[in-house]
Structures are given as structure tokens and as C-alpha cells.
Write a protein that holds these residues in place. Structure first.
Motif, PDB file in Angstrom:
ATOM      1  N   THR A 205       2.937   0.060  -3.095  1.00  0.00           N
ATOM      2  CA  THR A 205       2.347  -0.710  -1.991  1.00  0.00           C
ATOM      3  C   THR A 205       2.494  -2.194  -2.291  1.00  0.00           C
ATOM      4  OG1 THR A 205       0.121  -0.765  -2.969  1.00  0.00           O
ATOM      5  CG2 THR A 205       0.638   1.082  -1.483  1.00  0.00           C
ATOM      6  N   ILE A 206       2.566  -2.973  -1.212  1.00  0.00           N
ATOM      7  CA  ILE A 206       2.521  -4.442  -1.303  1.00  0.00           C
ATOM      8  C   ILE A 206       1.365  -4.901  -0.445  1.00  0.00           C
ATOM      9  CG2 ILE A 206       3.733  -6.617  -0.957  1.00  0.00           C
ATOM     10  CD1 ILE A 206       6.339  -5.159  -1.122  1.00  0.00           C
ATOM     11  N   ASN A 207       0.375  -5.529  -1.084  1.00  0.00           N
ATOM     12  CA  ASN A 207      -0.829  -5.970  -0.364  1.00  0.00           C
ATOM     13  C   ASN A 207      -1.417  -4.824   0.464  1.00  0.00           C
ATOM     14  OD1 ASN A 207      -0.190  -8.396  -1.500  1.00  0.00           O
ATOM     15  ND2 ASN A 207      -0.138  -9.551   0.395  1.00  0.00           N
ATOM     16  N   ASP A 208      -1.549  -3.654  -0.166  1.00  0.00           N
ATOM     17  CA  ASP A 208      -2.143  -2.452   0.430  1.00  0.00           C
ATOM     18  C   ASP A 208      -1.309  -1.862   1.560  1.00  0.00           C
ATOM     19  OD1 ASP A 208      -4.308  -2.500  -1.306  1.00  0.00           O
ATOM     20  OD2 ASP A 208      -5.468  -3.828   0.013  1.00  0.00           O
ATOM     21  N   GLN A 209      -0.063  -2.238   1.666  1.00  0.00           N
ATOM     22  CA  GLN A 209       0.827  -1.669   2.678  1.00  0.00           C
ATOM     23  C   GLN A 209       1.828  -0.754   1.982  1.00  0.00           C
ATOM     24  OE1 GLN A 209       2.189  -4.390   5.613  1.00  0.00           O
ATOM     25  NE2 GLN A 209       3.859  -3.086   6.306  1.00  0.00           N
ATOM     26  N   ARG A 210       1.758   0.540   2.327  1.00  0.00           N
ATOM     27  CA  ARG A 210       2.558   1.552   1.655  1.00  0.00           C
ATOM     28  C   ARG A 210       4.029   1.430   2.049  1.00  0.00           C
ATOM     29  NH1 ARG A 210       1.018   6.744  -0.045  1.00  0.00           N
ATOM     30  NH2 ARG A 210       2.756   7.754  -1.110  1.00  0.00           N
ATOM     31  N   LEU A 211       4.889   1.531   1.051  1.00  0.00           N
ATOM     32  CA  LEU A 211       6.328   1.464   1.283  1.00  0.00           C
ATOM     33  C   LEU A 211       6.911   2.872   1.306  1.00  0.00           C
ATOM     34  CD1 LEU A 211       7.340  -1.498  -1.063  1.00  0.00           C
ATOM     35  CD2 LEU A 211       6.731  -1.562   1.352  1.00  0.00           C
ATOM     36  N   THR A 212       7.876   3.071   2.158  1.00  0.00           N
ATOM     37  CA  THR A 212       8.562   4.343   2.267  1.00  0.00           C
ATOM     38  C   THR A 212      10.067   4.101   2.169  1.00  0.00           C
ATOM     39  OG1 THR A 212       8.832   4.295   4.681  1.00  0.00           O
ATOM     40  CG2 THR A 212       6.731   5.119   3.830  1.00  0.00           C
ATOM     41  N   ALA A 213      10.823   5.189   2.291  1.00  0.00           N
ATOM     42  CA  ALA A 213      12.283   5.052   2.249  1.00  0.00           C
ATOM     43  C   ALA A 213      12.819   4.301   3.454  1.00  0.00           C
ATOM     44  CB  ALA A 213      12.923   6.439   2.165  1.00  0.00           C
TER      45      ALA A 213
END
Length: 302
Positions: A205-213
Motif C-alpha cells: 500500500t501507498i498511504n493506505d491505498q492498496r496496489l494491485t497488478a
């Protein structure tokens, strides 16, 4: 002696007593002659010529009276109109406030409905992954970012340099088209995230934002966008994985060395630490895509 004594009463009787305000002659003159002689003379000439400010004839006095009456009437009408309009203005203001409050309530209700629908969609996605993923359903959900996850990992906090106006020059950015400043760029963040994936991160995550493919890290001016959402420094990156191995793997990778060069050449600040337990939220918007193998047969090129 006698002669001198006889002249003294006569001289004293001829001398006038001094005025009490004799020492204030200038102030006395101003008070007694408040109007300058020149102004008084000019006023007297105008009065003698019939040019005084006040009308002299009956018709002129009548017109003056009519003008005063009209002026008083206009002022009175304006005051009455303002008093009459005051309740209307107050009512319109109250109605506008009510409309704003009603719109705010509707917006809040829609936001709550959106969150409810998102939760429903996420639950159905998880059910589909568990049903069709078999033993790998949970792993598929984890890697796709469809479900929240928790576990050990690392915490990486990256911030711009204290002075973002310049740098010492040199470094990996010179051939990438970026200006040599201490501000973190989207390409820098891309390299950091890719380095974490390569080092063995299972979720990021970046700043509580989940990253996906399917996540995209882009730039809009000086702002970094993740899935079209602007982020503000400092950037807190959380990565779930084997904490110590993940940290050492990232630091020894090319992307970890790239981050060190940014600190040495541009003043970019960062701190990396091992965490015993992290909790990462699910991706807020996840688009599931499916693929099916092409059936072989007549006319097929497979």
C-alpha cells in the motif's frame, strides 16, 4: 512729600483697572470676531445684490419646500420598502440553507450507499475466488488485492528533500528527463514499488491505498497519482512479507541502491523498518478479468 502724596490719588483715579482677560487678547479677538472681515464684507455684498443662499421670492420658497418634501418622501419609501423586504430576504436565506442541508444529507446517504455496494461487490468477489480458485483461492484473492491482509512486513517512509529547489547534481535522473530537484517523482515511486515486489512483497500500500497488478502510478505536475488519486508526501509504503528478508532483499536490489542514490545526490529522505504486524486494506476499486483457453479443433491455429 505732601505734594507727591497729593498727586498719587489723582493719577490712580485716572488709571483704568486692567481687564481680567488682558493676557488672552488673541483668544478674545478670535471669539469676538469669529467671522473674518473679508468674508463678512463678501456676504454683505451678496445680500445687498439679492444673491443670498436662501430663496427670497414666494415661488422659490415653494419649490424648495416641494423639493424637501420629495426628498423626505423618497427616504421614507426606501425605509418602508427595506422593512417590507427584510422578511422576504430572511425567508429566502432560510430556504437556501434548508436546500444546502438537504443536499448534504442526500450526498451523505449516497456515499453510504456506495460504500455498502462496494462491500457487497467485494464479498461476492471473494466468494467467487474461493469457489473457483480451489486451494489457491485465498492466495489469488491476496495477490489480486481483493481482500484485506495482515502479517509481518516492512514500513518505508519516503519524503522530499528539505530544500526541493536544487541538488548537488549527477545521479540516475540526468538521462530520464526529470529536473534535478529533491522532489520525489512518479518514476522514483514506480521503481521503489517494483523493487518491493521483486524482493518478495505479497501486498503493498501507498498511504493506505492498496496496489494491485492493475494499479498505475502517474504524475500530474508535481503530484504523484496512484490510480488517479493524488497523494501527498511523506509517502508511507507498507509491504507484507518476511520482514527481515524483505528489507535486506530490497536494500540489496538495484531499486534499493537507486533509492540510496536519490538520498545521496538529491537529499530525498527515507526510513525503512521491520514491522511485526501490518494490516493492509483491500483495494477500493478492483476490476476482475477472466481469460479462457482457446479450444483447439478444425480451423484453429493453436
Amino acid at each position: 512729600m505732601c505734594g507727591m502724596s497729593q498727586q498719587h490719588p489723582g493719577r490712580s483715579s485716572a488709571t483704568r483697572p486692567a481687564r481680567p482677560d488682558a493676557s488672552m487678547s488673541l483668544l478674545t479677538n478670535v471669539m469676538d470676531h469669529s467671522l473674518d472681515a473679508g468674508y463678512a464684507e463678501a456676504a454683505a455684498r451678496r445680500e445687498a445684490a439679492g444673491q443670498s443662499g436662501l430663496p427670497r421670492t414666494t415661488q422659490a420658497k415653494l419649490w424648495l419646500a416641494v423639493g424637501l418634501v420629495l426628498a423626505a418622501l423618497v427616504v421614507t419609501v426606501a425605509a418602508v420598502q427595506a422593512r417590507v423586504d427584510a422578511p422576504t430576504v430572511a425567508k429566502e436565506r432560510e430556504e437556501l440553507i434548508d436546500r444546502v442541508e438537504e443536499g448534504t444529507r442526500e450526498a451523505e446517504a449516497l456515499e453510504a450507499r456506495i460504500e455498502e455496494l462496494r462491500s457487497t461487490v467485494a464479498r461476492k468477489q471473494n466468494e467467487a475466488l474461493e469457489k473457483h480458485g480451489g486451494d489457491k483461492g485465498l492466495l489469488t484473492a491476496l495477490l489480486s488485492g481483493a481482500t484485506p491482509t495482515e502479517g509481518p512486513g516492512i514500513k518505508l517512509v519516503i519524503d522530499d528533500a528539505k530544500d526541493t529547489r536544487g541538488s548537488t547534481g549527477g545521479g540516475p535522473r540526468r538521462s530520464s528527463g526529470f529536473s534535478d530537484t529533491g522532489r520525489l517523482r512518479d518514476r522514483d515511486m514506480q521503481r521503489v514499488i517494483n523493487g518491493l515486489w521483486v524482493a518478495g512483497a505479497e501486498a503493498v500500500t501507498i498511504n493506505d491505498q492498496r496496489l494491485t497488478a492493475l494499479s498505475a502510478i502517474r504524475a500530474a505536475g508535481d503530484a504523484i497519482l496512484v490510480d488517479n488519486k493524488p497523494l501527498a508526501p511523506p509517502y508511507t509504503v507498507l509491504a507484507v512479507g518476511e520482514g527481515r528478508d524483505l528489507r535486506s532483499g530490497f536494500q540489496e536490489s538495484a531499486d534499493g541502491r537507486y533509492l540510496r542514490v536519490l538520498r545521496e545526490n538529491y537529499g530525498v529522505r527515507y526510513d525503512i523498518s521491520v514491522q511485526d504486524k501490518l494490516r493492509l486494506p483491500a483495494a477500493s476499486s478492483l476490476a476482475l478479468r477472466t481469460a479462457e483457453p482457446v479450444k483447439t479443433g478444425k480451423g484453429s491455429t493453436s
